[in-house]
Structures are given as structure tokens and as C-alpha cells.
Scaffold this motif. Structure first.
Motif, PDB file in Angstrom:
ATOM      1  N   HIS A  47       0.801  -1.242  -0.038  1.00 37.72           N
ATOM      2  CA  HIS A  47       0.097   0.207   0.024  1.00 37.72           C
ATOM      3  C   HIS A  47       0.839   1.205  -0.090  1.00 37.72           C
ATOM      4  O   HIS A  47       0.543   2.562  -0.292  1.00 37.72           O
ATOM      5  CB  HIS A  47      -0.870   0.038   1.184  1.00 37.72           C
ATOM      6  CG  HIS A  47      -2.073  -1.056   0.979  1.00 37.72           C
ATOM      7  ND1 HIS A  47      -1.855  -2.346   1.442  1.00 37.72           N
ATOM      8  CD2 HIS A  47      -3.245  -1.104   0.818  1.00 37.72           C
ATOM      9  CE1 HIS A  47      -2.899  -3.022   1.368  1.00 37.72           C
ATOM     10  NE2 HIS A  47      -3.755  -2.329   0.663  1.00 37.72           N
ATOM     11  N   ALA A  48       2.147   1.154   0.583  1.00 38.81           N
ATOM     12  CA  ALA A  48       2.916   2.504   0.775  1.00 38.81           C
ATOM     13  C   ALA A  48       4.364   1.825   1.148  1.00 38.81           C
ATOM     14  O   ALA A  48       4.625   0.781   1.622  1.00 38.81           O
ATOM     15  CB  ALA A  48       2.396   3.448   1.567  1.00 38.81           C
ATOM     16  N   VAL A  49       5.370   2.777   0.510  1.00 38.98           N
ATOM     17  CA  VAL A  49       6.719   2.535   0.985  1.00 38.98           C
ATOM     18  C   VAL A  49       7.208   3.711   1.803  1.00 38.98           C
ATOM     19  O   VAL A  49       7.016   4.988   1.345  1.00 38.98           O
ATOM     20  CB  VAL A  49       7.656   2.571  -0.260  1.00 38.98           C
ATOM     21  CG1 VAL A  49       9.022   2.384   0.163  1.00 38.98           C
ATOM     22  CG2 VAL A  49       7.217   1.225  -0.884  1.00 38.98           C
ATOM     23  N   ALA A  50       7.709   3.579   3.094  1.00 47.06           N
ATOM     24  CA  ALA A  50       8.215   4.614   3.851  1.00 47.06           C
ATOM     25  C   ALA A  50       9.485   4.376   3.936  1.00 47.06           C
ATOM     26  O   ALA A  50      10.310   3.498   4.394  1.00 47.06           O
ATOM     27  CB  ALA A  50       7.767   4.410   5.385  1.00 47.06           C
ATOM     28  N   ILE A  51      10.576   5.513   3.499  1.00 52.44           N
ATOM     29  CA  ILE A  51      12.185   5.456   3.482  1.00 52.44           C
ATOM     30  C   ILE A  51      12.451   6.193   4.460  1.00 52.44           C
ATOM     31  O   ILE A  51      12.235   7.627   4.680  1.00 52.44           O
ATOM     32  CB  ILE A  51      12.458   5.716   2.181  1.00 52.44           C
ATOM     33  CG1 ILE A  51      11.676   5.027   1.106  1.00 52.44           C
ATOM     34  CG2 ILE A  51      14.110   5.685   2.323  1.00 52.44           C
ATOM     35  CD1 ILE A  51      12.330   5.243  -0.260  1.00 52.44           C
ATOM     36  N   THR A  52      13.000   5.902   5.559  1.00 50.56           N
ATOM     37  CA  THR A  52      13.292   6.449   6.699  1.00 50.56           C
ATOM     38  C   THR A  52      14.875   7.229   6.879  1.00 50.56           C
ATOM     39  O   THR A  52      15.600   7.018   7.744  1.00 50.56           O
ATOM     40  CB  THR A  52      13.215   5.730   8.127  1.00 50.56           C
ATOM     41  OG1 THR A  52      13.639   4.607   8.143  1.00 50.56           O
ATOM     42  CG2 THR A  52      11.478   5.530   8.296  1.00 50.56           C
ATOM     43  N   GLY A  53      15.131   7.617   5.613  1.00 50.71           N
ATOM     44  CA  GLY A  53      16.239   8.378   5.622  1.00 50.71           C
ATOM     45  C   GLY A  53      17.712   7.650   5.352  1.00 50.71           C
ATOM     46  O   GLY A  53      17.832   6.663   5.243  1.00 50.71           O
ATOM     47  N   ASP A  54      18.715   8.483   4.952  1.00 52.52           N
ATOM     48  CA  ASP A  54      20.017   8.110   4.454  1.00 52.52           C
ATOM     49  C   ASP A  54      20.012   7.600   3.214  1.00 52.52           C
ATOM     50  O   ASP A  54      20.311   6.439   2.989  1.00 52.52           O
ATOM     51  CB  ASP A  54      20.744   7.310   5.618  1.00 52.52           C
ATOM     52  CG  ASP A  54      21.298   8.139   6.600  1.00 52.52           C
ATOM     53  OD1 ASP A  54      21.241   9.405   6.816  1.00 52.52           O
ATOM     54  OD2 ASP A  54      22.055   7.378   7.693  1.00 52.52           O
ATOM     55  N   GLU A 103      12.139  10.376   4.669  1.00 52.30           N
ATOM     56  CA  GLU A 103      12.414  11.206   5.537  1.00 52.30           C
ATOM     57  C   GLU A 103      13.910  11.461   5.447  1.00 52.30           C
ATOM     58  O   GLU A 103      14.297  10.894   4.561  1.00 52.30           O
ATOM     59  CB  GLU A 103      12.441  10.425   7.044  1.00 52.30           C
ATOM     60  CG  GLU A 103      10.990  10.141   7.576  1.00 52.30           C
ATOM     61  CD  GLU A 103      10.047  11.245   7.572  1.00 52.30           C
ATOM     62  OE1 GLU A 103      10.455  12.484   8.350  1.00 52.30           O
ATOM     63  OE2 GLU A 103       9.025  11.206   7.017  1.00 52.30           O
ATOM     64  N   VAL A 104      14.162  12.645   6.076  1.00 51.83           N
ATOM     65  CA  VAL A 104      15.801  13.080   5.935  1.00 51.83           C
ATOM     66  C   VAL A 104      16.575  12.693   6.982  1.00 51.83           C
ATOM     67  O   VAL A 104      16.248  12.705   8.241  1.00 51.83           O
ATOM     68  CB  VAL A 104      15.987  14.699   5.971  1.00 51.83           C
ATOM     69  CG1 VAL A 104      17.211  15.098   5.874  1.00 51.83           C
ATOM     70  CG2 VAL A 104      14.786  15.129   4.728  1.00 51.83           C
TER      71      VAL A 104
END
Length: 299
Positions: A49-56, A83-84
Motif C-alpha cells: 500500500h505504501a513505502v516509507a523510507i526513513t532517511g540516509d 524522511e531526511v
């Protein structure tokens, strides 16, 4: 920023469980190409349903690294929030670091720190990176400023009553280790206020080993979910990403990896200081203990 997801991936009824892929610490410039090809194939075939990329996303926030990262992310045909991370702020160019730290995200700026609204679930961003920290140097660890926390709480409070919430950030919120080492400034208070908002969990990265633990706070428990790395900079686990399935109030986390290591063997039970391989007895090590014999290259 705010994005509403209007159409669900095929084969996933809007009233059924939600499936998210949680990626982190890709580090283009030192990426694991085999792992990235595998993850992209998983996304194309399984349509979460979604992809969350939490930085780096990058190693040193260089222009070629950002170009490669943005091209890879733009090719993902599912809703994405990014995210950054501390590695995504210019490292050598101090002018850019202080006056235009996020300019190199331009190609995917609509995805950066973007709230995703899924059926009865919101993924809300929380910024934990800063341009500088007067308390310490280098500026690699986390700091939840009052302004950043305020933005996150405003977004949560604006949601319709009963909406389930996952927060996405780069740094784990553990503020101090047992040995007194300062990790994420203002993390303790942040965990308490998020628990008070009945957040289902906070997804983070930064330490390159996956984890799934519950932090007790005066306002109640808070689920802390960490993704591993998709780079060559492994700590004590092979490259991986989290598959998160939300079914009602239940959250199931699977640390998927090419080596087919079971999730319990992948997850650490404490938060380390950094992403470097554990070299001292007090450093947490996953049960699989895939520790490289030498520290990974950092250029």
C-alpha cells in the motif's frame, strides 16, 4: 506536506489489512545493488500500500548520489514518503548545509516529509535531523526540536477521530543508553507525547540493524520499529527491509532479507550508538551476528 492515497494497490481491498514496506539507510554511493534490485522487484510484484523510507538515501549527500537515489525512488510505482537522514545533509559544503540543506532533494521534494493517508491509517513525518547541534559534534545523532515535534503533533491532532497513526523518522528516539551516552536529544519527552496520542508505532532507521521493541513511558507504551540497511555498510545483520502488516490494532513486523534469516535472528534488543559494526562487549549484536571483519569504508 500532505498526500492522500486515492487508489489501493491491486489485490488489496481497502477494508482489509494494510501492508507497508519500511526501507532505510540505502546510502547511494555505497549501496548494495543486489539488495536494491531485489527490493524493487518485491515492490513491483507485491504492490504494498505504501513505502516509507526513513532517511540516509545517500552516503555523503553528493550530487551524483542524490541523482541515483532520486531516480531509484521515482521508479517505485506506489505511494512513497521519504524522511531526511543525517547523511542527506551536505557534509563538505557548509554553505549548502546551513542555507540550503534540502535543495538536493528537489527531484523528489513532493515525497519528502510527506504525510500519507491510507484507509484509517496515517503515516506522519517527524524530523530528527538538524543542521548543527551546539550540544555536541559531529552532528550525526538525533535531535527532536520543539518546532519539529509541534509540526508532528499538529498533524496527528488534525486527523479524524479513530485514525490509526504510524510516525516516520530517521533516528530512534532513545535519548540515553545505559552507559549515559547521549543519543537523540528530546527523545524521552517525544516518546511520551507520542504514546499519549496512542500512536501505533514509530518507524526509524540510522543504526543499520532492524529492531522491534516497546518503550514504556508515563503516558503508556510506544512501539519502536527500526529497519536495517540496504547498503554495504552492514552492522551485524545482512541487508534487509521491514514488511509491516497492520490488521485492525495489530502490527506485525517481518525483517525480510535475501539470506532468508528469520526475523527474531535479525533484530537487536537495544539501540547502539551508531551504524558502525559492534567492536566492544557492550554493543548490541543481533542473534545472526553478521558482523564484518573490518569497519566498512567511509569516504
Amino acid at each position: 506536506m500532505h498526500a492522500t492515497v486515492g487508489s489501493m494497490p491491486s489485490g488489496s481491498p481497502s477494508g482489509g489489512p494494510l501492508r507497508l514496506f519500511h526501507l532505510s539507510d540505502i546510502h547511494f554511493g555505497l549501496e548494495d545493488r543486489r539488495a536494491l534490485d531485489w527490493v524493487k522487484d518485491c515492490i513491483e510484484r507485491e504492490r504494498p500500500h505504501a513505502v516509507a523510507i526513513t532517511g540516509d538515501l545517500t552516503m555523503r549527500a553528493r550530487h551524483p548520489e542524490f541523482r541515483a537515489a532520486c531516480e531509484w525512488i521515482q521508479a517505485l510505482d506506489v505511494p512513497v514518503t521519504v524522511e531526511v537522514g543525517n547523511h542527506d545533509i551536505p557534509y563538505f559544503n557548509l554553505y549548502a548545509r546551513f542555507f540550503a540543506p534540502y535543495a538536493r532533494f528537489k527531484a523528489i521534494e513532493k515525497l519528502v516529509e510527506t504525510q500519507l493517508d491510507l484507509p484509517n491509517l496515517a503515516i506522519v513525518p517527524l524530523r530528527t535531523t538538524t543542521r548543527a547541534q551546539w550540544q555536541r559534534f559531529p552532528w550525526s545523532n538525533g535531535w527532536v526540536t520543539e518546532r519539529a515535534l509541534g509540526h508532528t503533533l499538529e498533524a496527528i491532532d488534525a486527523l479524524p477521530a479513530g485514525t490509526r497513526v504510524l510516525v516516520a523518522a530517521h533516528h530512534p528516539l532513545t535519548e540515553r543508553r545505559a552507559d549515559g551516552k547521549l543519543l537523540t536529544i528530546n527523545g524521552t519527552r517525544t516518546m511520551e507525547v507520542l504514546a499519549g496520542r496512542k500512536v501505533m508505532g514509530i518507524m526509524t532507521g540510522h543504526v543499520h540493524d532492524p529492531f522491534d521493541m516497546v518503550q514504556q513511558t508515563p503516558a503508556g507504551p510506544l512501539r519502536m520499529i527500526g529497519a536495517g540497511t540496504l547498503s554495504l555498510r552492514i552492522r551485524s545483520t545482512p541487508p534487509s527491509f521491514n514488511e509491516i502488516v497492520i490488521d485492525g490494532d495489530e502490527v506485525k513486523v517481518t525483517a525480510r532479507n535475501l539470506e532468508q534469516v528469520p526475523t527474531p535472528a535479525m533484530q537487536i534488543d537495544r539501540i547502539p550508538e551508531n551504524a558502525l559494526p559492534p567492536r566492544s562487549p557492550e554493543e548490541p549484536v543481533s542473534p545472526v551476528a553478521t558482523v564484518p571483519p573490518v569497519d566498512p569504508p567511509v569516504h
